[in-house]
Design an enzyme around this catalytic site. Structure first.
Site, PDB file in Angstrom:
ATOM      1  N   HIS A   1       3.210  -4.452   8.088  1.00 25.41           N
ATOM      2  CA  HIS A   1       2.836  -3.070   7.800  1.00 25.41           C
ATOM      3  C   HIS A   1       4.126  -2.296   7.499  1.00 25.41           C
ATOM      4  O   HIS A   1       4.474  -1.350   8.185  1.00 25.41           O
ATOM      5  CB  HIS A   1       2.044  -2.466   8.971  1.00 25.41           C
ATOM      6  CG  HIS A   1       1.215  -1.260   8.619  1.00 25.41           C
ATOM      7  ND1 HIS A   1      -0.114  -1.140   8.943  1.00 25.41           N
ATOM      8  CD2 HIS A   1       1.533  -0.112   7.976  1.00 25.41           C
ATOM      9  CE1 HIS A   1      -0.585   0.029   8.525  1.00 25.41           C
ATOM     10  NE2 HIS A   1       0.409   0.680   7.942  1.00 25.41           N
TER      11      HIS A   1
ATOM     12  N   TYR B   1      -9.650   6.313   2.121  1.00 19.73           N
ATOM     13  CA  TYR B   1      -9.446   7.713   2.502  1.00 19.73           C
ATOM     14  C   TYR B   1     -10.088   8.702   1.541  1.00 19.73           C
ATOM     15  O   TYR B   1     -10.597   9.724   1.952  1.00 19.73           O
ATOM     16  CB  TYR B   1      -7.937   8.018   2.584  1.00 19.73           C
ATOM     17  CG  TYR B   1      -7.287   7.348   3.768  1.00 19.73           C
ATOM     18  CD1 TYR B   1      -7.300   7.958   5.018  1.00 19.73           C
ATOM     19  CD2 TYR B   1      -6.700   6.098   3.650  1.00 19.73           C
ATOM     20  CE1 TYR B   1      -6.723   7.341   6.120  1.00 19.73           C
ATOM     21  CE2 TYR B   1      -6.127   5.468   4.746  1.00 19.73           C
ATOM     22  CZ  TYR B   1      -6.146   6.092   5.979  1.00 19.73           C
ATOM     23  OH  TYR B   1      -5.605   5.478   7.067  1.00 19.73           O
TER      24      TYR B   1
ATOM     25  N   GLU C   1      -2.071  -3.158   2.676  1.00 19.01           N
ATOM     26  CA  GLU C   1      -1.951  -2.357   1.462  1.00 19.01           C
ATOM     27  C   GLU C   1      -0.810  -2.776   0.536  1.00 19.01           C
ATOM     28  O   GLU C   1       0.166  -2.026   0.355  1.00 19.01           O
ATOM     29  CB  GLU C   1      -1.809  -0.877   1.822  1.00 19.01           C
ATOM     30  CG  GLU C   1      -2.940  -0.357   2.691  1.00 19.01           C
ATOM     31  CD  GLU C   1      -2.896   1.163   2.866  1.00 19.01           C
ATOM     32  OE1 GLU C   1      -1.872   1.772   2.536  1.00 19.01           O
ATOM     33  OE2 GLU C   1      -3.892   1.730   3.322  1.00 19.01           O
TER      34      GLU C   1
HETATM   35  C1  FCB Z   1      -2.359   4.236   4.878  1.00 14.91           C
HETATM   36  C2  FCB Z   1      -1.384   3.465   5.741  1.00 14.91           C
HETATM   37  C3  FCB Z   1      -1.244   4.005   7.128  1.00 14.91           C
HETATM   38  C4  FCB Z   1      -1.303   5.515   7.176  1.00 14.91           C
HETATM   39  C5  FCB Z   1      -2.490   6.033   6.406  1.00 14.91           C
HETATM   40  C6  FCB Z   1      -2.635   7.522   6.429  1.00 14.91           C
HETATM   41  O1  FCB Z   1      -2.011   4.095   3.536  1.00 14.91           O
HETATM   42  O2  FCB Z   1      -1.773   2.126   5.846  1.00 14.91           O
HETATM   43  O3  FCB Z   1      -0.066   3.476   7.675  1.00 14.91           O
HETATM   44  O4  FCB Z   1      -0.110   6.029   6.741  1.00 14.91           O
HETATM   45  O5  FCB Z   1      -2.414   5.599   5.076  1.00 14.91           O
END
Ligand code: FCB
Length: 450
Positions: A120, A300, A165
């Site tokens: 991460h 999101y 990601e």
């Molecule tokens: C994602 C990330 C996480 C956090 C959220 C808001 O892209 O994986 O670490 O920052 O966004």
């Protein structure tokens, strides 16, 4: 311990190492690219860094007690590579491994299933000095790191994801330089993306060999892209962004190839040369597309786009309605559409929403209560979207809120607060927000089909 029977729906919270641990110079941890990046003037708002963060490294027992009160049955966290191999490879640091040993044991004692993310974003700086993800050699380094960690924890940790990601790592890290290591080289970012995918594929059999009953996956962030109008040019712009963001990763993982339309576009804009892709070697796609047990989806927001004036240009439109404090549109239907689209086009055996949440700054009132109704509304509508997708046939087996704690939000520093638990940055005291209690009650109600 929670059983991973087919009936179990994982209700969790998610975090990552650099965003919460702090203790960056403790117990032999090596330097990461984020330690370095945070020192670049102007790179992170207000010059913030993860040096202390939530001090979770020392307060993990308190944080696990909080999770237990929320009744979550799963916790997604990441391992800091520089705690295990301070220089990225070679000399290993037993105190780093010991920390995650303690963490995993403490979780299992509370009946909380650990979901480990291996990468991460906190790459050992020593590896970046050799080109980081741009250098194909990193695939072997990642494999060795995965081997070491999974041998240490594989007797207790069953759920493993390789990368969090890859789009963010490649694009924000190597193309536009918003994230560490701050490189601006769009062609190199495509090589980085490929090495990330390849290292994922290389890790899959290692995890299966070291972990009895392993469940292995990767986490992709997904953006639901909406064309501004029914005009063909706008639909094409939407398809292009969907290609850059979503299909560039989904296609190699599930279909053994990069999307042709984007390959052609990158040749036109000079990111790729004519002829074979320079970073792809024989056999790569077979490795990348090794079967996985689940796909992690981080969702999101949506993007609204139109065709720009120049050919191939994608113009983004402002969000509709009241956005979150990140400026992100609240669009729960996009989560439903995303889950259904992946089910239809890629047919994963199982999916988990590995991150979903919202940044709102609501803080404690005079009675130390945090009334974050907007976050409750956000979570409720997105969990409803999950419930609908599951009912309509998406193989959805879990949902994780981002995040347990307010934490270091990368280039935004501590200004953005995603936690369902408030963290006071001067005392590091934790205060569960109203959303934490709401989430506990929501978990108790379960999903329609639990
Ligand atoms: C994602 C990330 C996480 C956090 C959220 C808001 O892209 O994986 O670490 O920052 O966004």
């Amino acid at each position: 311990m929670s059983q991973s029977s087919p009936k179990t729906f994982w209700w969790g919270v998610a975090t990552s190492a650099y965003q919460i641990e702090g203790a960056v110079r403790e117990d032999g941890r090596g330097e990461s690219i984020w330690d370095r990046f945070c020192r670049v003037p102007g790179a992170v708002e207000r010059g913030d860094s993860g040096d202390v963060a939530c001090d979770h490294y020392h307060r993990y027992a308190e944080d696990i007690a909080l999770m237990a009160e929320l009744d979550v049955n799963a916790y997604r966290f990441s391992i800091a590579w520089p705690r295990i191999f301070p220089e990225g490879r070679g000399r290993e640091e037993p105190r780093g491994i010991a920390f995650y040993d303690r963490l995993v044991d403490a979780l299992l004692e509370q009946g909380i299933q650990p979901f480990v993310t291996l990468y991460h974003w906190d790459l050992p700086q020593a590896l970046e000095d050799e080109g980081g993800w741009r250098n194909r050699h990193i695939v072997d380094d990642f494999a060795r790191y995965v081997d070491r960690v999974s041998r240490a924890l594989g007797d207790r940790v069953k759920y493993w994801t390789t990368h969090n990601e890859p789009w963010c790592i490649a694009t924000l890290g190597y193309s536009n330089g918003i994230h560490a290591p701050g490189v601006r080289d769009p062609a190199a970012a495509l090589a980085a993306a490929h090495h990330l995918l390849l290292s994922h594929g290389r890790a899959v059999p290692i995890l299966r060999a070291n972990v009895p009953g392993a469940k292995v996956g990767i986490v992709l962030n997904q953006l639901w892209v909406i064309p501004a109008s029914a005009r063909a040019e706008d639909a094409e712009a939407a398809r292009a962004l969907d290609g850059d963001f979503n299909r560039w990763y989904l296609d190699p993982l599930f279909r053994r190839a990069y999307p042709e339309d984007r390959v052609a576009a990158y040749r036109r804009d000079g990111r790729l040369p004519a002829g074979p892709l320079p970073f792809v070697h024989a056999g790569d796609f077979e490795e990348i597309s090794r079967p996985i047990d689940f796909l992690g989806v981080n969702y999101y927001t949506c993007a609204r786009v139109a065709a720009g004036d120049a050919p191939g240009e994608i113009r983004s439109l402002p969000p509709e309605g009241e956005p979150t404090e990140m400026g992100w549109e609240v669009y729960p239907q996009g989560l439903y559409e995303t889950l259904m689209r992946i089910t239809r086009d890629y047919a994963p055996t199982s999916m988990l929403v590995t991150e979903n949440g919202a940044s709102y700054g609501d803080g404690p009132d005079e009675n130390r209560r945090v009334k974050d109704q907007r976050r409750i509304d956000y979570l409720a509508s997105h969990i409803d979207a999950c419930e609908r997708a599951k009912r309509d046939g998406a193989p959805l087996d879990g949902y994780f809120v981002w995040s347990l704690l307010d934490n270091f939000e990368w280039q935004c520093g501590y200004r953005q607060r995603f936690g369902i638990v408030w963290v006071d940055w001067s005392t590091l005291q934790r205060i569960p927000k109203d959303s934490a209690f709401w989430y506990r009650d929501r978990i108790r109600r379960g999903l329609g089909r639990d």
